[in-house]
Design a protein around this motif. Structure first.
Motif, mmCIF file in Angstrom:
data_model
loop_
_atom_site.group_PDB
_atom_site.id
_atom_site.type_symbol
_atom_site.label_atom_id
_atom_site.label_comp_id
_atom_site.label_asym_id
_atom_site.label_seq_id
_atom_site.Cartn_x
_atom_site.Cartn_y
_atom_site.Cartn_z
ATOM 1 N N TYR A 32 0.496 -1.057 0.002
ATOM 2 C CA TYR A 32 -0.113 0.533 -0.138
ATOM 3 C C TYR A 32 1.367 1.364 0.148
ATOM 4 O O TYR A 32 0.877 2.377 -0.822
ATOM 5 N N GLY A 33 1.904 1.352 0.724
ATOM 6 C CA GLY A 33 3.243 2.345 1.039
ATOM 7 C C GLY A 33 3.877 2.545 -0.319
ATOM 8 O O GLY A 33 3.571 3.584 -0.910
ATOM 9 N N VAL A 34 3.643 1.595 -1.108
ATOM 10 C CA VAL A 34 4.332 1.658 -2.498
ATOM 11 C C VAL A 34 3.241 2.407 -3.149
ATOM 12 O O VAL A 34 4.084 3.536 -4.253
ATOM 13 N N LEU A 35 2.145 1.940 -3.525
ATOM 14 C CA LEU A 35 1.105 2.584 -4.572
ATOM 15 C C LEU A 35 0.894 3.791 -3.646
ATOM 16 O O LEU A 35 0.614 4.851 -4.902
ATOM 17 N N GLU A 36 0.734 4.608 -2.720
ATOM 18 C CA GLU A 36 0.743 6.040 -2.749
ATOM 19 C C GLU A 36 1.298 6.743 -2.666
ATOM 20 O O GLU A 36 1.070 7.646 -2.943
ATOM 21 N N ALA A 37 2.449 6.075 -2.764
ATOM 22 C CA ALA A 37 3.843 7.105 -2.922
ATOM 23 C C ALA A 37 3.520 7.408 -4.103
ATOM 24 O O ALA A 37 3.813 8.748 -4.589
ATOM 25 N N GLY A 38 3.880 6.787 -5.188
ATOM 26 C CA GLY A 38 3.916 6.867 -6.707
ATOM 27 C C GLY A 38 5.171 7.075 -6.841
ATOM 28 O O GLY A 38 6.158 7.138 -6.555
ATOM 29 N N ASN A 39 4.437 8.139 -7.914
ATOM 30 C CA ASN A 39 6.052 9.012 -8.435
ATOM 31 C C ASN A 39 7.268 8.194 -8.990
ATOM 32 O O ASN A 39 8.490 8.194 -8.695
ATOM 33 N N GLY A 40 7.059 6.616 -9.294
ATOM 34 C CA GLY A 40 8.161 5.710 -9.950
ATOM 35 C C GLY A 40 8.506 4.991 -9.080
ATOM 36 O O GLY A 40 9.783 4.210 -8.790
ATOM 37 N N GLN A 41 7.631 4.798 -7.738
ATOM 38 C CA GLN A 41 7.884 3.577 -6.940
ATOM 39 C C GLN A 41 8.339 2.708 -6.787
ATOM 40 O O GLN A 41 7.902 2.306 -7.582
ATOM 41 N N VAL A 42 9.256 1.820 -6.044
ATOM 42 C CA VAL A 42 9.442 0.682 -6.410
ATOM 43 C C VAL A 42 9.554 -0.433 -4.821
ATOM 44 O O VAL A 42 9.627 0.354 -4.339
ATOM 45 N N GLY A 43 8.384 -1.983 -5.121
ATOM 46 C CA GLY A 43 8.595 -2.311 -4.272
ATOM 47 C C GLY A 43 8.833 -3.379 -4.398
ATOM 48 O O GLY A 43 8.863 -4.145 -5.910
ATOM 49 N N ILE A 44 10.156 -4.430 -3.740
ATOM 50 C CA ILE A 44 10.334 -5.481 -4.025
ATOM 51 C C ILE A 44 9.876 -6.452 -2.504
ATOM 52 O O ILE A 44 11.016 -6.017 -1.836
ATOM 53 N N LEU A 45 9.054 -7.058 -2.810
ATOM 54 C CA LEU A 45 8.314 -7.663 -1.923
ATOM 55 C C LEU A 45 7.818 -9.210 -2.213
ATOM 56 O O LEU A 45 8.206 -9.993 -2.401
ATOM 57 N N GLU A 46 9.699 -10.067 -0.932
ATOM 58 C CA GLU A 46 8.853 -11.455 -0.907
ATOM 59 C C GLU A 46 8.658 -12.096 0.293
ATOM 60 O O GLU A 46 8.429 -11.595 1.513
ATOM 61 N N SER A 47 7.434 -12.413 0.162
ATOM 62 C CA SER A 47 6.972 -13.608 1.436
ATOM 63 C C SER A 47 6.616 -15.043 1.497
ATOM 64 O O SER A 47 5.889 -15.193 -0.229
ATOM 65 N N PRO A 48 7.438 -15.594 2.024
ATOM 66 C CA PRO A 48 7.510 -16.838 1.455
ATOM 67 C C PRO A 48 5.833 -18.123 0.736
ATOM 68 O O PRO A 48 4.972 -17.547 0.993
ATOM 69 N N THR A 49 5.836 -18.723 0.130
ATOM 70 C CA THR A 49 4.924 -19.524 0.247
ATOM 71 C C THR A 49 4.565 -20.077 0.865
ATOM 72 O O THR A 49 5.249 -21.037 1.498
ATOM 73 N N GLY A 50 2.483 -19.648 1.364
ATOM 74 C CA GLY A 50 1.800 -20.618 1.889
ATOM 75 C C GLY A 50 1.625 -18.957 3.149
ATOM 76 O O GLY A 50 1.197 -19.756 4.376
ATOM 77 N N THR A 51 2.314 -18.248 2.662
ATOM 78 C CA THR A 51 1.753 -17.131 3.970
ATOM 79 C C THR A 51 1.118 -16.338 3.115
ATOM 80 O O THR A 51 0.450 -14.907 3.405
ATOM 81 N N GLY A 52 -0.042 -16.609 1.438
ATOM 82 C CA GLY A 52 -0.827 -15.411 0.801
ATOM 83 C C GLY A 52 -1.084 -14.896 0.090
ATOM 84 O O GLY A 52 -1.139 -13.644 0.757
ATOM 85 N N LYS A 53 0.459 -15.004 -0.215
ATOM 86 C CA LYS A 53 1.117 -13.913 -0.635
ATOM 87 C C LYS A 53 -0.181 -12.989 -2.169
ATOM 88 O O LYS A 53 -0.489 -11.801 -2.430
ATOM 89 N N SER A 54 -0.658 -14.488 -2.711
ATOM 90 C CA SER A 54 -1.710 -13.289 -3.917
ATOM 91 C C SER A 54 -2.746 -12.014 -3.133
ATOM 92 O O SER A 54 -2.932 -11.240 -3.946
#
Length: 924
Positions: free
Chosen positions: A45-67
């Motif tokens: 949410y923070g990446v999307l709200e900041a906008g202006n070309g922001q990039v998020g590289i987010l790791e969440s292990p399989t089984g943690t409901g990432k999708s």
């Protein structure tokens, strides 16, 4: 793809924790989120709200409901952002009327609010009617699969008898004139026929106008472009998208402002559109039955020509405008997947591929596979604009490889010879009818084919099986280097030469086989392959390399391959256009490569990274580094002591064939199998090394070992052994492995009729193989995952040599932009600067090489723990896993589960830890 654990309780509260520093956002998660899910959603949410070309590289292990976390954070932000835009528009209206009486301002705002609410309510009411209609049809069982027909088809999809071929009309090339310089046309739809563009324009679906000039009958709203690697992953994502419910995009006071409407809808269905290729969406059987995507594309445009006798009537046009708009509205109302799109199009008798363009402006979420997002030409052809929108790339651990694959191309000598033969057959029949530009351009195609063939024929008998090809040498013969490749490619695409030549050659061969009662030969799209390779030749020379490789077999063959060395330029159009980009995956570690090679110009302030923990309790994970068979005395520095220990496990290229070490590995796995219940999965660095290890294990033990049986036989006595083979079917092996664990009575008897003592199964697999990604070894299928060694790529291969050289040279150029050569500078200060730059460049190449290895390791490790109640042991067999450099590139949740100082405790320590770990899981 991952989902939230099925045992999560249904959500009753707002899902926020009570931490005072946490933003109080209701993410509308359908379950009570875990803490790691809240962390993930807040970061996204923070990446999307900041906008202006922001990039998020987010790791969440399989089984943690990432999708589901991605969906809830992105859609919550989108709806909040839309409400904010509406409120901002009211403020702008009030500001624009400053100086007017208050009653006039209030009246204007009131009317504007009422109009917005009315339009929203009418649209939602229409959507609900369409949803009800779709549900009724589903209940009646009318949703069907693609209809197939074994005969010929006309352009309407109706079956008919064997047709008489009008060779001149069907196969002859139309007169062609080049209206430009051979470079890409500014109009993204320029490769469509004139008639098609006119029809699309009349139907309000674009056409000859540029995308930014198209009229927008539906307001073009901000969008989320979600992409993943495969259609099955996208289908799973869409299924998850149907779970949560989100509030309307209008401010709540607008929906309950009218008397008697206090019960106005409080939810709004997500407007989602799946985009795909003609191959997935075409409903014209005469096109969809073709084998290759290139042939389908050419045949589709062929059936749109005005002179075509079997003109495709599924194309959106003024006559079926009502069906086109109904298709758009139905898609927006129902959260469809690709199969639904095909079914709706077939039911309405309108092309889903072209009609989906009408739905793009009103869509909130657009799902599409990697190639349609990563290629600028594909985005433009579909009418996709990234400016101001959000891009989410799931399963992004392989995004750099995906970019390279999209731009990769290869062609073989046998294919070139086949292409020359087909072109000769075509010219023999139609040569006298080719006039003007057609005659010149067809001759140029022949010259290019002959030049490439001559170069490959000359390399075939030379020494060396592989190497780098000089692109300037490939087209030297026959004067082909004087040909404008841009113009030639444009000609082949616009004239549909490849389709016409291949269709006619196939027609001739079918006639010949019918006359001789033989089997018709299979036709491969070799000319389309040639176009792809020629397109690769037009890329920037410093960004890619061309390789040759001699292929084994009874008939000598050789292939040319184009490899994109850097994804930076190809990805830059996405990174610089989108409001925000999120890369998400279960195993993104290590992160550095994404920063350096996808977003090299961004500052650390523009990049957000997050490595989530797992949802399992710490007691459900045991991570151990097995660095040696023996105990290292306490107090000694482990990495240094292990490097000198003669019995240390080190599966480096220099030591990996040590037979004693391989036997020790077998004994260690044998001991592990004796205490680990159910399934054990072992990952080796390569298929070749797995074969070598198995060969040693199958050899009888030395007499001094006091064991008459080989290690292989002893393993088979402990567990039913399965082995992945290169080129073999992973589905068959996985099914047999699963059956052995879940249905022991169905497994084969022990060798030589011995009494069965197996408890579970052992699967020998390969890092980077079919079992290392996308396979779910949950619960009993993977109680222990063993990683043997570090699977470094073959650095002596031409491809990796080229990659290393490219990274070194590009890093050096960035550090020393004014440098023209690599000679030592005359002054000591300058010489030191260059020396440091060279060292930095070499380190950057080494990091890239090492990160490629560790991404593959992390993917294999991630096969085990798949949900909250799962548990497993992970054993890393190599002393190098004990070094900070390597262990630091493991995912955070793996590092957190590492048993302290395990590398020095040897095999006895491992056996004690595993025994206690699994004894605790059995409750005794």
């Amino acid at each position: 793809m991952s989902t939230a654990n099925s045992q999560q309780k249904n959500r009753h509260g707002d899902g926020d924790d009570d931490r005072s520093d946490a933003p109080q956002i209701d993410f509308h998660h359908p379950f009570t989120p875990y803490d790691v899910q809240l962390d993930f959603m807040r970061a996204a949410y923070g990446v999307l709200e900041a906008g202006n070309g922001q990039v998020g590289i987010l790791e969440s292990p399989t089984g943690t409901g990432k999708s589901l976390s991605l969906i809830c954070s992105a859609l919550t932000w989108l709806r909040n952002h839309k409400r904010g835009q509406y409120e901002a528009s009211f403020e702008a209206t009030a500001q624009g009327m400053q100086g007017e009486p208050d009653w006039m301002i209030d009246t204007a705002l009131h009317r504007k609010r009422e109009e917005l609410a009315r339009r929203w309510e009418e649209r939602e009411a229409q959507m609900e009617k369409l949803r009800a209609r779709e549900r009724a049809l589903e209940e009646k069982g009318r949703g069907g699969k693609r209809q197939r027909f074994d005969g010929e088809y006309d352009g309407l999809g109706r079956g008919k008898g064997k047709k008489e071929v009008d060779e001149e009309a069907e196969f002859l090339i139309d007169d062609w004139e080049d209206g430009g310089d051979g470079l890409a046309d500014d109009d993204p739809l320029s490769q469509l026929s004139k008639e098609t563009r006119e029809l699309l324009a009349k139907a309000g679906l674009g056409g000859a106008k540029k995308i930014e000039e198209e009229e927008a009958e539906v307001e073009d709203e901000i969008k989320i472009f979600y992409t993943s690697r495969t259609h099955s992953q996208l289908t799973q994502f869409i299924a998850e998208l149907r779970r949560p419910a989100f509030p309307p995009s209008l401010p709540s006071e607008l929906l309950s402002s009218k008397p008697g409407q206090e019960d106005a809808p409080t939810k709004e269905t997500v407007k989602q559109l799946p985009l795909s290729s003609r191959q997935k969406l075409c409903i014209n059987p005469s096109v969809s039955r073709l084998s290759s995507l290139s042939a389908i594309n050419d045949r589709c445009t062929e059936l749109q020509q005005s002179k075509s006798k079997n003109k495709c009537t599924f194309m959106p046009n003024p006559d079926n405008l009502k069906q086109t708009h109904l298709f758009r509205d139905t898609v927006m109302a129902t959260v469809p997947d690709i199969e639904d799109m095909h079914r709706i199009g077939a039911k309405l008798q309108v092309c889903p591929y072209y009609a989906s363009r009408a739905a793009i402006p009103g869509a909130e979420v657009i799902t599409l596979p990697y190639p349609l997002l990563l290629q600028r030409s594909a985005r433009e052809a579909l009418g996709i604009k990234l400016e101001g929108n959000v891009v989410i790339i799931d399963e992004a651990h392989n995004i750099m490889d995906a970019v390279a694959n999209v731009y990769a191309a290869e062609i073989r000598l046998t294919e070139l010879r086949r292409a020359r033969q087909m072109l000769g057959v075509y010219v023999k029949r139609f040569g006298k009818k080719l006039k003007g530009e057609n005659r010149v351009m067809v001759a140029q195609v022949g010259k290019v084919i002959e030049s490439l063939s001559e170069w490959l024929s000359g390399i075939l008998p030379a020494k060396g099986n592989q190497g780098i090809a000089d692109p300037n040498e490939l087209l030297k013969a026959r004067g082909a280097d004087q040909i404008n490749l841009y113009r030639l490619i444009k000609y082949i695409q616009e004239s549909k030469l490849a389709y016409k030549v291949e269709s006619y050659a196939s027609h001739v061969e079918e006639q010949e086989s019918s006359a001789s009662n033989g089997k018709p030969p299979s036709s491969s799209p070799v000319l389309h392959t040639l176009v792809s390779f020629l397109t690769a030749l037009t890329n920037f020379s410093n960004e890619g390399r061309i390789f040759f490789e001699k292929l084994p077999g009874t008939s000598p063959d050789i292939k040319l391959s184009y490899l994109l060395l850097s994804p930076t330029h190809a990805f830059s159009s996405i990174a610089t256009s989108a409001r925000a980009v999120i890369l998400a995956g279960g195993t993104m570690s290590p992160f550095d490569d994404y920063k350096e090679h996808l977003f090299p110009t961004l500052t650390p302030d523009n990049i957000t990274t997050l490595s989530c923990g797992h949802v399992i309790p710490p007691s459900n994970l045991c991570v151990w580094t097995l660095a040696s068979t023996k105990l290292i005395p306490p107090g000694r520095a482990l990495p240094a002591a292990l490097a000198k220990a003669p019995d240390a496990f080190e599966f480096s290229f220099q030591r990996r064939n040590d037979r004693t070490m391989v036997r020790d590995l077998g004994v260690a796995i044998l001991n592990i199998c004796s205490v680990v219940p159910d399934g054990v999965v072992v990952f080796f660095p390569s298929y070749g090394y797995l074969d070598e290890v198995v060969s040693i294990w199958q050899t009888a033990e030395p007499a001094a070992s006091n064991n008459a049986k080989s290690i292989w036989d002893r393993l088979a006595a402990k567990k039913t052994v399965f082995r992945e083979t290169k080129g073999g079917s992973s589905d068959d092996i996985l099914q047999s492995y699963t059956q052995a664990l879940l249905s022991p009575e169905d497994t084969a008897p022990s060798p030589a009729g011995a009494k069965r003592t197996q408890t579970g199964a052992l699967l020998l697999s390969v890092v980077g193989g079919k079992m290392s990604e996308g396979i779910n070894f949950s619960d009993r299928l993977g109680r222990c995952v063993i990683i043997v060694g570090l699977p470094y790529p073959n650095i002596t291969s031409p491809e990796w040599k080229a990659r290393i050289e490219y990274i070194e040279s590009s890093t050096l150029a960035r550090l020393l932009p004014d440098s023209s050569d690599t000679a030592t500078a005359p002054h000591d200060k300058e010489a030191m600067s260059r020396e440091q730059a060279l060292a930095t460049a070499k380190q950057a190449a080494r990091d890239f090489y090492e990160n490629a290895c560790m991404r593959a390791v992390n993917q294999s490790i991630g096969r085990a723990i798949r949900h909250q109640n799962d548990y497993a042991a992970i054993v890393l067999v190599d002393r190098r896993f004990a070094t900070d450099r390597i262990s630091g590139k493991l995912p955070g949740w793996i590092r957190g589960g590492m048993v302290p100082e395990s590398a020095g405790k040897g095999l006895p320590g491992l056996m004690g830890a595993l025994s206690g770990f699994f004894r605790g899981k059995r409750g005794g």
